[in-house]
Scaffold this motif. Structure first.
Motif, PDB file in Angstrom:
ATOM      1  N   ALA A  59       0.834  -1.206   0.000  1.00  0.00           N
ATOM      2  CA  ALA A  59       0.000   0.000   0.000  1.00  0.00           C
ATOM      3  C   ALA A  59       0.868   1.256   0.000  1.00  0.00           C
ATOM      4  O   ALA A  59       0.598   2.219  -0.734  1.00  0.00           O
ATOM      5  CB  ALA A  59      -0.932  -0.013   1.211  1.00  0.00           C
ATOM      6  N   ALA A  60       1.946   1.236   0.799  1.00  0.00           N
ATOM      7  CA  ALA A  60       2.806   2.417   0.909  1.00  0.00           C
ATOM      8  C   ALA A  60       3.645   2.648  -0.338  1.00  0.00           C
ATOM      9  O   ALA A  60       4.060   3.783  -0.624  1.00  0.00           O
ATOM     10  CB  ALA A  60       3.716   2.265   2.133  1.00  0.00           C
ATOM     11  N   THR A  61       3.896   1.585  -1.099  1.00  0.00           N
ATOM     12  CA  THR A  61       4.779   1.671  -2.271  1.00  0.00           C
ATOM     13  C   THR A  61       3.994   1.740  -3.574  1.00  0.00           C
ATOM     14  O   THR A  61       4.581   1.817  -4.653  1.00  0.00           O
ATOM     15  CB  THR A  61       5.709   0.429  -2.285  1.00  0.00           C
ATOM     16  N   ALA A  62       2.685   1.730  -3.492  1.00  0.00           N
ATOM     17  CA  ALA A  62       1.852   1.589  -4.687  1.00  0.00           C
ATOM     18  C   ALA A  62       2.124   2.649  -5.746  1.00  0.00           C
ATOM     19  O   ALA A  62       2.131   2.340  -6.947  1.00  0.00           O
ATOM     20  CB  ALA A  62       0.375   1.611  -4.284  1.00  0.00           C
ATOM     21  N   ASP A  63       2.340   3.884  -5.344  1.00  0.00           N
ATOM     22  CA  ASP A  63       2.541   4.946  -6.343  1.00  0.00           C
ATOM     23  C   ASP A  63       3.761   4.677  -7.219  1.00  0.00           C
ATOM     24  O   ASP A  63       3.778   5.043  -8.403  1.00  0.00           O
ATOM     25  CB  ASP A  63       2.684   6.309  -5.663  1.00  0.00           C
ATOM     26  N   ALA A  64       4.785   4.051  -6.649  1.00  0.00           N
ATOM     27  CA  ALA A  64       5.979   3.716  -7.429  1.00  0.00           C
ATOM     28  C   ALA A  64       5.814   2.406  -8.177  1.00  0.00           C
ATOM     29  O   ALA A  64       6.257   2.271  -9.322  1.00  0.00           O
ATOM     30  CB  ALA A  64       7.200   3.647  -6.511  1.00  0.00           C
TER      31      ALA A  64
ATOM     32  N   ASP B   7      11.536  -2.192   4.680  1.00  0.00           N
ATOM     33  CA  ASP B   7      11.593  -0.969   5.466  1.00  0.00           C
ATOM     34  C   ASP B   7      12.532   0.080   4.865  1.00  0.00           C
ATOM     35  O   ASP B   7      12.486   1.255   5.269  1.00  0.00           O
ATOM     36  CB  ASP B   7      12.049  -1.283   6.891  1.00  0.00           C
ATOM     37  N   ASP B   8      13.375  -0.324   3.928  1.00  0.00           N
ATOM     38  CA  ASP B   8      14.304   0.627   3.306  1.00  0.00           C
ATOM     39  C   ASP B   8      13.662   1.432   2.176  1.00  0.00           C
ATOM     40  O   ASP B   8      14.218   2.452   1.753  1.00  0.00           O
ATOM     41  CB  ASP B   8      15.511  -0.117   2.716  1.00  0.00           C
ATOM     42  N   ILE B   9      12.531   0.963   1.650  1.00  0.00           N
ATOM     43  CA  ILE B   9      12.042   1.522   0.390  1.00  0.00           C
ATOM     44  C   ILE B   9      11.416   2.890   0.546  1.00  0.00           C
ATOM     45  O   ILE B   9      11.673   3.793  -0.267  1.00  0.00           O
ATOM     46  CB  ILE B   9      11.059   0.537  -0.282  1.00  0.00           C
ATOM     47  N   ALA B  10      10.617   3.117   1.570  1.00  0.00           N
ATOM     48  CA  ALA B  10      10.006   4.443   1.751  1.00  0.00           C
ATOM     49  C   ALA B  10      11.064   5.539   1.876  1.00  0.00           C
ATOM     50  O   ALA B  10      10.952   6.577   1.205  1.00  0.00           O
ATOM     51  CB  ALA B  10       9.066   4.435   2.954  1.00  0.00           C
ATOM     52  N   PRO B  11      12.118   5.354   2.686  1.00  0.00           N
ATOM     53  CA  PRO B  11      13.155   6.393   2.731  1.00  0.00           C
ATOM     54  C   PRO B  11      13.861   6.589   1.383  1.00  0.00           C
ATOM     55  O   PRO B  11      14.216   7.724   1.035  1.00  0.00           O
ATOM     56  CB  PRO B  11      14.137   5.888   3.799  1.00  0.00           C
ATOM     57  N   ARG B  12      14.052   5.513   0.635  1.00  0.00           N
ATOM     58  CA  ARG B  12      14.700   5.654  -0.671  1.00  0.00           C
ATOM     59  C   ARG B  12      13.791   6.425  -1.633  1.00  0.00           C
ATOM     60  O   ARG B  12      14.268   7.261  -2.405  1.00  0.00           O
ATOM     61  CB  ARG B  12      15.045   4.276  -1.256  1.00  0.00           C
TER      62      ARG B  12
END
Length: 296
Positions: free
Chosen positions: A37-42, A269-274
């Motif tokens: 859900a948090a990564t959906a836009d990418a 957990d690394d993807i949102a900061p990246r």
């Protein structure tokens, strides 16, 4: 009771949220769903309009895994599907096309890696991307993959191409190149020629054949995933590994600076900061100004 949630007007039953899927870290199914859900836009731009294949691992990476291209049983009628050719002799198949957040969350609830071909559902076997899968044969690691990737980047640039790198989420690297649409057969032939050239120029580092006995200590440059029937792990998909590792776009500075394997391992957990720092490094793959034709 299975929780029911609403996503973009669609009611979804999300099951077993507390189930641990990644034993090494205690990462649960609920955390898997939160990640998607948090990564959906990418992630969604790299799935949209492409028939998706699923590598499912409902009991985690240590349990049963099965790869499926067909529409799973029980798929809601609002999930978009497309009929695509299996091969020249095997007729057609109907596959899921992940067009929106609701479909992404429904598919993520099945616990799956997302794999896509290099072509879109409305133009089967007309590739708009080229891929090289760089797979290290132990004791080689991603460090050796980075050396091979740098050579391929320069060779591709000599033919006018822009190359973008991501981790496989496993041991190696993937290079993707935006193309003006062309037959998958032609892309495969061009990619094979570059893999053969890489082996000739870097004989101690690269091998272009899959033969296991040739691969120890070298990087297998797999060009075959350009074939129309093949698929590659999508950018930002979780992988069925002991840890919740992600197939993660990386900068060329990171590739150049990779001198130990751990530098290019990224977990959920690394993807949102990246993404906050870099944005989607693979966004240019969909920029028509970056697409180039194959050489004649």
């Amino acid at each position: 009771m299975t929780p029911i949630t609403e996503v973009e007007g669609r009611r979804l039953a999300l099951s077993n949220l507390d189930k641990v899927l990644y034993p090494a870290s205690g990462f649960t199914k609920g955390e898997v769903l939160h990640y998607y859900a948090a990564t959906a836009d990418a992630l969604l731009p790299h799935l949209r309009d492409r028939p998706v294949s699923f590598l499912r691992y409902p009991d985690g990476p240590d349990g049963q895994q099965f790869f499926s291209k067909n529409v799973p049983p029980g798929t809601p009628d609002w999930v978009h599907t497309a009929e695509v050719p299996r091969s020249r002799s095997a007729g057609t198949a109907r596959q899921v096309v992940v067009q929106d957040l609701a479909t992404l969350m429904w598919a993520a609830n099945l616990v799956t890696e997302f794999h896509v071909p290099q072509w879109r559902a409305d133009a089967p076997a007309r590739a708009d991307r080229m891929v090289f899968d760089l797979d290290p044969g132990p004791p080689a690691t991603v460090v050796e993959c980075c050396r091979a990737a740098l050579w391929l980047r320069e060779r591709l640039a000599a033919d006018g191409f822009h190359a973008y790198a991501k981790t496989s989420g496993s041991k190696g690297l993937h290079l993707l190149v935006p193309l003006e649409p062309v037959s998958s057969e032609r892309v495969t032939a061009y990619a094979k020629a570059l893999a053969v050239e890489a082996e000739r120029e870097l004989p101690g580092l690269v091998v272009h054949r899959m033969t296991r006995s040739l691969r120890p200590g070298k990087v297998f440059v797999d060009f075959s995933q350009n074939a129309a029937a093949k698929t590659t792990a999508a950018p930002y998909t979780l992988r069925a590994r002991r840890e919740p590792t992600v197939s993660t776009p990386v900068t060329w500075d990171e590739v150049e600076g990779c001198d130990e394997p751990g530098l290019l391992v990224f977990a959920a957990d690394d993807i949102a900061p990246r993404l906050a720092r870099h944005g989607d490094l693979f966004e240019p793959l969909d920029d028509p100004d970056r697409a180039r034709p194959l050489p004649d």
